[in-house]
Motif scaffolding. Structure first.
Motif, mmCIF file in Angstrom:
data_model
loop_
_atom_site.group_PDB
_atom_site.id
_atom_site.type_symbol
_atom_site.label_atom_id
_atom_site.label_comp_id
_atom_site.label_asym_id
_atom_site.label_seq_id
_atom_site.Cartn_x
_atom_site.Cartn_y
_atom_site.Cartn_z
ATOM 1 N N LYS A 41 0.851 -1.304 0.085
ATOM 2 C CA LYS A 41 -0.137 0.061 -0.013
ATOM 3 C C LYS A 41 0.813 1.263 -0.103
ATOM 4 O O LYS A 41 0.836 2.167 -0.819
ATOM 5 N N HIS A 98 -4.490 -11.722 4.207
ATOM 6 C CA HIS A 98 -5.296 -11.516 2.917
ATOM 7 C C HIS A 98 -4.324 -12.323 1.924
ATOM 8 O O HIS A 98 -4.998 -12.611 0.752
ATOM 9 N N GLU A 152 -8.896 -8.235 -6.880
ATOM 10 C CA GLU A 152 -9.199 -6.891 -7.450
ATOM 11 C C GLU A 152 -8.352 -6.086 -5.894
ATOM 12 O O GLU A 152 -7.760 -4.984 -6.407
ATOM 13 N N LYS A 153 -8.456 -6.748 -4.934
ATOM 14 C CA LYS A 153 -8.107 -5.838 -3.579
ATOM 15 C C LYS A 153 -6.387 -5.845 -3.778
ATOM 16 O O LYS A 153 -5.867 -5.123 -2.917
ATOM 17 N N ASP A 154 -5.766 -6.764 -4.495
ATOM 18 C CA ASP A 154 -4.390 -6.882 -4.450
ATOM 19 C C ASP A 154 -3.770 -5.596 -5.493
ATOM 20 O O ASP A 154 -2.249 -5.567 -5.441
ATOM 21 N N THR A 185 -2.358 -2.514 -5.729
ATOM 22 C CA THR A 185 -1.725 -1.530 -4.710
ATOM 23 C C THR A 185 -0.010 -1.455 -4.982
ATOM 24 O O THR A 185 0.321 -2.101 -6.288
#
Length: 179
Positions: free
Chosen positions: A40, A58, A83-85, A87
């Motif tokens: 992040k 995660h 999708e959350k990966d 970053t």
């Protein structure tokens, strides 16, 4: 510290983030090299620690680090991209030198962008084939996904070319003079 600045990934497939590093210091007899990863932002949460085996919740069962001490390069692999990966990922190195413990980290990190592939279907008179890249049975082996996608593209192309030739032959046959 070297990492690619940007990498594209496809949702459901895997990605490899290569990294390498060098250092000017002399190592101790037991350098205790450790690789850690953050995500992040530069001071973001740790998601992996090579010495303890820690993997962020995660990434459970989706995270593989291909590196062993004393190598100065390796690959971080993330399986079944989500999708959350999407970053930024930062590699951090710890090692014992004759001058004490040294720590450094990639400044820019690797920006991972995830593309969601929509499954499409092309119908021809004799063949129905999928032209998408999704392959739920082989998500953990991207080479099979790529091979499957390549085969589907080749089959679709052959079907379209065959249909075009058949149409040309038909039109030529219809336009020939009657005996």
């Amino acid at each position: 510290m070297k990492q690619p600045a940007h990498l594209p990934g496809i949702q459901g497939s895997s990605i490899k983030i290569p990294f390498s590093f060098s250092f000017p210091w002399e190592l101790t007899d037991e350098p205790q090299m450790r690789i850690l990863w953050r995500w992040k932002h530069f001071h973001g949460e740790f998601i992996y620690n090579s010495s303890s085996g820690f993997i962020h919740e995660h990434f459970k069962d989706r995270f593989i680090l291909n590196w062993t001490q004393p190598q100065t390069s390796g690959v971080l692999r993330i399986l079944d991209l989500k999708e959350k990966d999407q970053t930024v990922y930062f590699c951090r190195i710890y090692l014992n030198t004759t001058e004490g413990m040294k720590i450094w980290q990639s400044i820019g990190g690797t920006h991972l962008t995830i593309t969601h592939v929509v499954r499409t279907t092309i119908q021809t008179p004799s063949i129905i084939t999928s032209a998408g890249l999704e392959d739920t049975e082989s998500q953990r082996n991207p080479s099979l996904v790529n091979l499957g996608a390549m085969v589907r593209v080749v089959v679709t192309t052959v079907a379209l070319i065959t249909s075009a030739y058949a149409l040309m032959i038909f039109l030529c046959w219809e336009q020939r003079p009657a005996p």
